[in-house]
Every structure is written in structure tokens, then in C-alpha cells.
Design a protein around this motif. Structure first.
Motif, mmCIF file in Angstrom:
data_model
loop_
_atom_site.group_PDB
_atom_site.id
_atom_site.type_symbol
_atom_site.label_atom_id
_atom_site.label_comp_id
_atom_site.label_asym_id
_atom_site.label_seq_id
_atom_site.Cartn_x
_atom_site.Cartn_y
_atom_site.Cartn_z
ATOM 1 N N SER B 236 0.867 -1.181 0.000
ATOM 2 C CA SER B 236 0.000 0.000 0.000
ATOM 3 C C SER B 236 0.901 1.227 0.000
ATOM 4 N N LYS B 238 0.776 3.448 2.128
ATOM 5 C CA LYS B 238 1.138 3.624 3.541
ATOM 6 C C LYS B 238 2.410 2.849 3.867
ATOM 7 N N GLY C 308 -6.819 7.466 0.677
ATOM 8 C CA GLY C 308 -7.358 6.228 1.256
ATOM 9 C C GLY C 308 -6.273 5.182 1.425
ATOM 10 N N ASP C 309 -5.414 5.079 0.409
ATOM 11 C CA ASP C 309 -4.326 4.100 0.447
ATOM 12 C C ASP C 309 -3.327 4.436 1.553
ATOM 13 N N SER C 312 -4.711 3.361 4.874
ATOM 14 C CA SER C 312 -5.226 1.990 4.947
ATOM 15 C C SER C 312 -4.727 1.264 6.192
#
Lengths: 260, 448, 312
Positions: B236, B238, C308-309, C312
Motif C-alpha cells: 500500500s 502507507k 485512502g491508500d 489503509s
């Protein structure tokens, strides 16, 4: 820069009398003035305090913390008085600071207290053998103090090395040695060792009008060498703190930097 | 990671013999820590302390060169977390992934070869091909490799192979160049490390997360492979940001050698817009190689520009060449504006002229890349220099007027420029580029 | 080997901004550098505001016209259209007040604002035309007209901050403070604004956005420096949220307008233009923007997916 307000000291007649009479008003006044001037901590210097040291220290600490939301630096050679002060200290605004220990074995009890109460401590780079002659001697003692701290279980991040500022009127060449020592002390460990001075010592014995001048310029040079903390008159040094911080690149410049 | 005085002191004999020329071991140790003395000055210094000091002097993040015989690319050896602290040095390598099972290999190779564009005096292009052994078959892989070598022998390669035998056979063909070998995982780390060592190629190490990758790095290093690239398989944005930040921080701030290597990001996503965004994140946040699944020209332009911007030197302004540029189709009646060759000035002014829809001549003068006011203060954007530039450019012959528009910030030069350019009239333009469209429209209207 | 995460020590937490009356929007409140979830708390996602203008835009390129030309003759229609596209906040730019445009009067702008506030309940950001002197006249009148609606007013600059700050304060609004790509000027402007007793917690810094390829790295580095000063070096004046006014700068660029036939080596216009805005915006999220002002819905959607990613 950790600014410790120096003015509540038994050296001052006003403070001595207030302590004897247990008159809170002058103590309150001076504590508040220093707080407003920018102090982060207030020093309670009760001297050797052989008589009733514990009572005096307790009274000083509580009186100060009644009116200012700051931690207190405890300055005395009386270890029982020191412990009394540590016990009664209100820690909600920060930990108290033990002023001080040194390489003189009689002072090692202060290391014990620092470990016991888990508080920071000032370590003077002086031993039993007399005053240090130059920066190298101070560094040598500092290295030994670091070992001693570790022995007693005091974290090195809690140790503030003090190179012992001497008066310029009688030991002029020592001013430069102190500056060099401050720089070298930091290189003894990683993260760098913290450093502190009793600033006004530099101008001890000088005419009154000269004292602030000597204090301020010496302080500027100390800041340049990386000094972390100082016991001084906050009103005297606050402008220097802000300005040198800008010059050193520690604070971002803005035209109104003195106003904030 | 610097070593402190006390750390060195602990490894010295502490005899204060003074053979090093210093009064005490502590004093000598402090000097060595500051770089003001050499450990060799101490005849009693142990091998341990010498090794420690050598360690401390090695760059925290490994750098190495890979590529073909004629094209060599350096990656890694970065020294900061934020470009403003100094600079990011070795720009991210962009690679197109080609699977060896694709039918149109030639098409892909062409795309890579034709990807280059020029921007602010630099050639930007897709740097490499990541050839993936999707077939897991050595012959097929080598056939495709042959095609690439024939058509584009200079193109740097990254070989995405998971079977050590396939890797060995492929590398036999590439002894003249230095491709990167990708595909070392926990299952094959030992063999892949041996192969990388044998053929002296950099090795990409891949596992899920930093802790697992650390183990593989240790193994590769123990086999003797020095040039490594890390892939922590973030799934991801993130994780990508976190892994890359922690790796660079660990290497630079904590001296963790096992993480002191360049990072590779596989940006392939289902959606081309999103792949572009992920690739951008990787470029901004510390990746040395980014692998893409497709390279349409619009995507390349975005990524090339981002790369160029973020790897520029904060201390050195970007400059464009001195010239009289045409904006739109100016003719002998069109206005002429003069300004400095700071790239930003050039782009902003040119952009606003275009927005004004007034064709104009843009005279860009070499002022070492300084902006208008800075160049003027430094004496580089002076009346005499402007006059000389205009005279020598020969633009006078292309115009049927003699009016020169100067930037509003140097209005004070008007008189002096007119003195030095006899027959010319100087018009003072706007201070901000954003005022150019209105200014030019009024200017043209007033001439009618 | 056990890997222990090397964490940064933070001195400051970014204040939270809440704006809007009927519907509210939130941003700010982080306690670590952008998206460093491993060492801090992030209570709000970054917020994207859709830009609309108070009159038909004079410089929207083809790719934007395709999206908005059927609604841009009425700010209310335009705002409602943005709402159908998923807008959580609207940024109204009073472009017609610019002297080079229609030079419309402050009162006319205020009227428009009042109408919009009565018909749209999305939280509102009200922006001047960026002409320093004119904004000093327009924004106070508009602040007053929107009193009680808890808007964000922008932008105050060094040359005009006094009246704009005073009126934003009186109107109960938050304030965008813009300086030109300079950390020191950004700090100074915040000092001046707070010296007027405007609360630091309601200031949003605009470091002056630049499009990709047109000074992008200057904005990016200024923003990183502001975040580090505010959150790690204890500089209170710089510990505030930031806004990236992306659309305004991106859609002036050649890259967002030139057709593929004009410049074949630049590839397809539509993707190029949308990505120019999306990548500029995503990059500024990474350098510290909590609020984005954007134009193209496809760019906005891509950025939303990115946010959003990241969360997450």
C-alpha cells in the motif's frame, strides 16, 4: 536553551532575610519576575545550610512552586537538605535538578540521590585536587564523571557537565578554557553530553555596571559552542538567547523574532 | 555514523605513553574523533579500533554503478532525508517491465528507445528495461535477451529471475555489461548470492517487510556481495512510505549498515493514473529504482519532470540558454520582452505570454540563472549588459519597431537602457508574471 | 536481528480546523510528519475542496471547460454540481473582483456569497482574486457578509493582512495566510497576525503553490521546512496546517493545455492534464498540506484514492 533563574540565592541579602523570617513575599516576587522574564526553571540556592537545612529547602521549594508552574533546581552541599527538597518537589511541571556533584568523593552521595529519585544532576568538572587548569583537564575529569554516573546508575542523558566558570578579574585565561571545554564535552558521547554553566561567576567581583555586559557576551560565545543550559538572570540573557539561536540556525528567523 | 572520543578512548591502551604526540590517550582520542589526528599515529592501536574507524568513514548508504558497456548509471549513496538539507544526488532510475512471454517485444523496446525528451537542457528518458522471466524458462528468456541486445545493446538491464540456473545462463551472455540481478528471496538467497558474486553484479533482495529483508541482507553480505538493492514488498502507499522512510532513517541516523542500500519500488498497478501516483511517491520518497508496467508519453512527462525537479540542487538555480525565443508566431510587429535566464522566470513569463494569446519575442539573457532582482543586485542584469545583448542578438532586423519591454522590478533602468540603445524606447512591464496577459493585451491595443 | 523503528521526537501537534455551519469539514490535528503513522496520530484525512469561481472563468483550458462549461455561469449551479461529484467543501474564488478582470465591487461579491451560503450547506472557503490591494477591500466586506457561517477566508498577505485579519476575526472565520515561497516570511506573517490577537489555531499557511515543472521543488522544500520547524524544532508559529492551492497554478501550464498534435512527444492531453494536477497535489500532501484546492474531478478522485491508500 534551558534558562534557570539564579536570583533566589542566599548570596542575596534580601533572600537571606526572607529565609530567616520565613517571609514568603520576596520569594514569590522574585520567582514570578524570573518566570515572566523567560526562565524555564527556578534555582533555590540555600548554601551549605548546616542549620535546619531540610526545613529551609522544603520551605523554599514549596514557596516557589506556590506561585510559578516551573520545576526547581536545588543548590546545596547538604545531602539531607537535598533529599528533603526532592521529596517535597511538585513534579507536574518537570523534574527537579540536583546542583551539584563533582569528582570529590564527598559529593558522590548526590549521584546516589539522582539515581534514587531518577532526576537530572549537574556534575562539576573539579576533583579533590584543586581547580582544573585548562580544557583538557576538565575533559579528563568529565570522562571520569561519566564513568561514575554509569556506576551509580544515573543515565548519561540526565547529566549536565559544568566546566566551572571562574571570575575573569582573577583568572582571565580560564574564560577561553571554559569555552573550549564546552565544545569538547559534547564530543565525549553520542548523543552529545549536556552542558551547563553558572553564568554570573564570570563577572564575580566586577563593578556592578560591568556585570551584565560581561555576562551577556560570554553567554553568546558559550551558546555558539553549544551550551545547553545556564543558571543566570533571565531578564539579562533573554535577548541573547533569542538572537544567538537565530544566528546558530536553531530558530527560524522572522523580523519580529524578539517579540515572541 | 561518527565514532565519539570516548568510544575511541575505550579501545586505546590508556598508557599515556605520548608516542602519538599528545599528552594523554583521551586527548589523542578526541583529536582522532574530530578528524584532526590519524589513528596510525598510535603505535599501540589495535586492529579493532582501526577497523572501527574505517567503518565510520564509509558512506552510510551504498552506491554503485550498473548499466551497459557505454551507458553507466550510478544509484544510491544518498546522504540526507530532505533535499533542503543538501541535495538528492543520484536520480531515480525508471525501468519498463517487459515479460519474456510478451509477443511484441520489439514494440516495447522501441517505446523505451523513443522515450527521451529534453527539458531545461537535460535529456530525460526511460533508463532501463526490467526483463521478467515470466516463462521460468531459460531458452525463452535468452531469446528475448538476444533480441534486446541486438536492437538496443546499450540499454541498461535489470533481470527479474527467480531460478538461479536461468540467472547464471543469462549472465553468461552479458559479461560485457553490468546488469542488476533481481529475484533473490528466502528460498534462493544463497544460490543467487553466489551467482551475483561470481558475475560481479548487483543483487536485488526481496521479502515482506524490513525485518525479513535484514536477514537476507546479512546472508548476501556474508557471501561477499557488496552491491545490494532492497525490496520490502510494500502493498500500500502507507507501507511504501513507512518502509522507505524507516530504511533511510535507519541508515543515516542510526548507522544500521544492513539497511544502507538503495531501494527498488515496483509501481505496477491496475490503473495507469494510480501507477503514476505510486511511482511519484517512490521518486519523492527515496526509491532509487522504479519499475513501471507501461510508459505512455504523458506518464513519462509527469515522472521525468518530477524527477528532474526533486533531484535539482537547492543551491544552484536551473538555467535556460541565452536566446531570443519565439512565443507563439511573433512577427515584425510583435512585442519583445527581455528578462533573465532563471528557469522559473523563463517558464512563468513564457507561460503568461502564452496565456495572453499575444505572440511575442522573449529575449532571455544569461544572468547565471539568477532571478530579476537578484541578477540586478549582482550587476548581471544591468543597462549596459541588456543593451549589448539586444544589439548583438540581431533582433533589430526582425522588427519594424524599437520598443523593448523590461521587467517591472528594474523600472529604474529605463533611462540608462535607452541611453545605451539609441533609437530604442523602453517600456516598463509588470512586476509579477501574472500581470503579463492584461499588460500585453493593453500594449497591443495601444499600438493600433 | 530485531529491527526497532527509529522514531522522531515531536515538539508540536498541528491544530485542528473545523469549518462550515450546516455541514462541517475537518482537517489538521496530526502529531507527526505527513503520514508517519508509525510515530504519531492522524485524526483527520486531508481535505479536498472543489474550486468554483464567482463568474465564468476567463482562463480555464479545454479540459476543464469540458467538465464545467454547462454550470459555470452560476456559482450556485456550479457548487451543486460539485456536490454531485462528491465535494466535501467548496472553495469560491472571487476572480471577477480582479481589476484586470471585471473589477467587480466588494458589495457585489458579498451579495454572491450571501446567496451561495443560503443555498449551499457545504463548508465554504472564500478566496480573493490574489490582487493584494483589491483583496484588502473585498475580503473584509465578504467576511462580514458571511459572519456566523464559520468559513475560511483567504488570502492575507504581508501587504494587506491588517484589515483582512481584523474582519476574519470579527466574522469568526479561519484565515489563510500566504507568503511567497519563504519560510521566514511565513513565520513573520503568522507573528504579525497573532499580534493582532487572531488565534494561531485558526491560521492556515499558504506557502504559495507551484505546479510540477514550474517551481514545484521550491514549494515542496519550503513546506517540508515549515513542518520540521513546527513539529520537530518547537517553532510554534509554524505549527499550523497548510493549504496547497493546486488547481490555480496547474491549469496555467502548457502541459495542461497543449494538444498531442501540437507537441507529440508530450503524449495524450487528457491524461497528461489530469495527472499534472493529481501528481502536484499528491506531492504536496507528502510535504505537509492538509487542505487541497483542486479543479478536475478525475484528478480529485485519484488523490482521494491515494489518501485512502495512505490511511489503509
Amino acid at each position: 536553551m534551558l534558562i534557570i533563574g539564579e536570583r533566589l540565592s542566599v548570596v542575596s541579602k534580601k533572600v537571606r532575610e526572607a529565609i530567616i523570617k520565613k517571609d514568603k513575599k520576596p520569594i514569590h516576587e522574585i520567582a514570578i519576575e524570573q518566570w515572566k522574564a523567560g526562565a524555564h526553571m527556578i534555582e533555590a540556592n540555600i548554601g551549605p545550610a548546616e542549620d535546619e537545612g531540610e526545613g529551609v529547602m522544603e520551605w523554599m521549594v514549596t514557596t516557589i512552586q506556590e506561585v510559578v508552574p516551573l520545576p526547581v533546581s536545588l543548590d546545596t552541599t547538604n545531602s539531607k537538605a537535598m533529599e528533603a527538597g526532592l521529596k517535597v518537589h511538585n513534579n507536574q511541571w518537570g523534574k527537579p535538578l540536583i546542583n551539584s556533584t563533582s569528582l570529590d568523593p564527598e559529593r558522590f552521595v548526590m549521584f546516589e540521590l539522582a539515581a534514587k529519585y531518577s532526576v537530572p544532576i549537574i556534575a562539576l568538572t573539579v576533583g579533590k585536587g584543586g581547580l582544573p587548569r585548562d580544557a583538557e583537564e576538565r575533559v579528563d575529569i568529565a570522562a571520569q564523571l561519566i564513568e561514575k554516573a554509569a556506576e551509580f546508575g544515573v543515565s548519561l542523558e540526565d547529566v549536565y557537565l559544568d566546566p566551572l566558570v571562574l571570575q575573569i578579574s582573577t583568572s582571565q585565561e580560564q574564560a577561553k578554557e571554559v569555552l573550549r571545554a564546552i565544545k569538547l564535552f559534547q564530543q565525549l558521547n553520542d548523543p552529545p553530553m549536556k552542558t551547563i554553566v553558572g553564568l554570573s561567576n564570570i563577572s564575580n567581583g566586577c563593578p556592578k555596571h560591568l556585570r551584565p555586559i560581561l555576562n551577556k557576551y560570554f553567554f553568546a560565545l558559550l551558546m555558539y559552542e553549544g551550551l545547553n543550559a545556564a543558571i543566570a538572570n533571565p531578564a539579562e540573557i533573554i535577548e541573547v538567547v533569542k538572537t544567538i539561536s537565530i544566528i546558530n540556525g536553531k530558530t527560524l528567523y522572522a523580523h519580529s523574532y524578539l517579540e515572541i | 555514523m561518527a565514532i565519539t572520543g570516548i568510544e575511541i578512548f575505550k579501545l586505546l591502551p590508556k598508557t599515556n605513553c605520548k608516542k602519538c604526540g599528545f599528552p594523554t590517550c583521551l586527548a589523542f582520542a578526541m583529536k582522532v574523533a574530530q578528524g584532526q589526528a590519524d589513528i596510525e599515529q598510535c603505535p599501540e592501536a589495535s586492529e579493532e579500533v582501526k577497523a572501527k574507524l574505517k567503518e565510520a568513514a564509509t558512506p552510510p548508504i551504498r552506491g554503485f554503478v550498473f548499466g551497459s558497456k557505454n551507458i553507466k548509471i550510478k544509484i544510491g549513496e544518498e546522504t540526507v532525508l530532505f533535499r533542503h538539507e543538501k541535495k538528492f544526488f543520484n536520480p531515480t532510475v525508471l525501468a519498463l517491465e517487459i515479460k519474456d512471454t510478451e509477443s511484441n517485444i520489439d514494440g516495447f523496446i522501441n517505446e523505451v528507445l523513443e522515450s527521451s525528451i529534453e527539458r531545461v537542457g537535460q535529456i530525460l528518458k526511460v533508463d532501463a528495461i526490467f526483463l521478467k522471466n515470466e516463462s521460468e524458462n531459460s531458452e525463452i528468456f535468452n531469446q528475448v535477451l538476444d533480441k534486446i541486445i541486438n536492437k538496443a545493446f546499450d540499454l541498461p538491464l535489470i533481470l527479474g529471475i527467480s531460478k538461479p540456473e536461468v540467472a547464471a545462463k543469462a549472465l553468461e551472455k552479458l559479461k560485457e555489461s553490468r546488469p542488476i540481478l533481481s529475484g533473490a528471496t528466502p528460498e534462493n538467497i544463497n544460490e543467487m548470492s553466489e551467482i551475483a558474486k561470481k558475475y560481479n553484479v548487483p543483487l536485488i533482495i526481496s521479502d515482506k517487510g524490513i525485518e525479513k529483508v535484514l536477514k537476507l541482507v546479512e546472508i548476501a553480505r556474508s557471501v561477499g556481495v557488496q552491491d545490494l538493492v532492497i525490496d520490502t514488498q510494500p502493498n500500500s502507499a502507507k507501507e511504501l512510505l513507512m518502509d522507505n522512510t524507516l530504511i533511510r532513517r535507519a541508515a543515516l541516523k542510526k548507522g544500521i549498515r544492513l539497511l544502507g542500500y538503495p531501494i527498488i519500488t515496483f509501481a505496477n498497478r491496475d490503473d495507469n493514473f494510480y501507477e503514476t501516483v505510486i511511482a511519484s511517491l517512490a521518486i519523492l520518497k527515496y526509491s532509487s529504482i522504479v519499475v513501471l508496467s507501461s510508459i505512455p508519453k504523458w506518464k513519462n512527462l509527469v515522472l521525468f519532470t518530477l524527477k528532474q525537479n526533486i533531484y535539482s540542487d537547492p543551491q544552484v538555480p536551473m538555467q535556460v540558454k541565452q536566446d531570443i525565443y519565439k512565443v507563439g508566431e511573433p512577427d515584425e510587429n510583435s512585442p519583445i520582452i527581455v528578462t533573465t535566464n532563471f528557469a522559473l522566470t523563463y517558464f512563468l513569463v513564457k507561460g503568461e505570454i502564452e496565456n495572453s494569446k499575444v505572440p511575442a519575442w522573449l529575449a532571455i539573457m544569461d544572468c547565471d540563472g539568477l532571478s530579476v532582482l537578484t541578477a540586478w543586485a549582482a550587476g548581471k542584469f544591468s543597462a549596459s549588459k541588456i543593451a549589448q545583448f539586444i544589439k548583438e542578438s540581431g533582433i533589430e532586423e526582425k522588427l519594424n519597431h524599437k520598443e523593448l519591454i523590461i521587467p517591472g522590478y528594474v523600472a529604474m533602468l529605463k533611462g540608462a537602457v535607452e541611453d545605451k540603445l539609441p533609437g530604442w524606447k523602453v517600456i516598463v512591464g509588470t512586476k509579477e508574471a501574472s500581470g503579463i496577459p492584461a499588460f500585453l493585451r493593453n500594449y497591443v491595443r495601444s499600438k493600433k | 536481528m530485531n529491527f526497532s523503528i527509529p522514531k522522531e521526537t515531536y515538539t508540536g501537534r498541528i491544530p485542528e480546523i473545523v469549518f462550515g455551519k450546516e455541514k462541517k469539514a475537518y482537517f489538521g490535528g496530526e502529531s507527526a510528519l505527513p503520514f508517519h503513522f508509525f510515530e504519531g496520530e492522524f485524526i483527520y484525512k486531508p481535505l479536498i475542496a472543489f474550486e468554483i469561481q464567482d463568474d465564468i472563468p476567463e482562463d480555464y483550458p479545454e479540459e476543464l471547460a469540458k467538465v464545467y462549461s454547462s454550470v459555470w455561469d452560476s456559482p450556485i449551479k456550479w457548487a451543486k454540481f460539485c456536490e454531485t461529484l462528491g465535494a466535501e467543501a467548496i472553495a469560491l474564488r472571487l476572480m471577477s473582483t480582479h481589476p484586470d478582470s471585471k473589477d467587480s465591487k466588494p458589495e457585489e461579491a458579498a451579495d454572491k456569497v450571501k446567496k451561495i451560503l443560503s443555498e449551499i450547506d457545504l463548508p465554504l472557503i472564500i478566496l480573493g482574486s490574489n490582487h493584494s490591494e483589491k483583496d484588502a477591500e473585498v475580503l473584509p466586506v465578504v467576511s462580514d457578509a458571511s459572519r456566523g457561517y464559520n468559513c475560511i477566508i483567504g488570502k492575507a498577505q504581508e501587504g494587506n493582512y491588517k484589515t483582512i485579519t481584523a474582519s476574519a476575526m470579527a466574522g469568526g472565520h479561519s484565515l489563510i495566510a500566504m507568503s511567497e515561497l519563504d519560510v521566514n516570511l511565513a513565520k513573520q506573517l503568522n507573528i504579525l497576525i497573532t499580534q493582532m490577537d487572531f488565534p494561531r489555531e485558526k491560521i492556515i499557511i499558504d506557502p504559495m503553490c507551484s505546479a510540477l515543472g514550474y517551481g514545484f521543488e521550491y514549494t515542496y522544500s519550503v513546506m517540508e521546512r515549515i513542518r520540521i520547524a513546527g513539529q520537530i524544532q518547537g517553532d510554534n508559529m509554524l505549527c499550523v496546517p497548510m493549504v496547497a492551492d493546486v488547481g490555480f497554478y496547474v491549469w496555467k501550464t502548457k502541459e495542461s493545455q497543449a494538444s498531442e498534435s501540437d507537441i507529440p512527444e508530450w503524449g495524450s492531453l487528457h491524461e497528461r492534464a489530469v495527472m499534472w494536477e493529481a501528481v502536484t497535489a499528491c506531492s504536496f500532501l507528502l510535504s505537509g498540506a492538509e487542505l487541497l484546492i483542486m479543479r478536475h474531478p478525475e484528478a480529485i478522485n485519484t488523490v482521494k484514492r491515494f489518501i485512502g491508500d495512505l490511511f489503509s
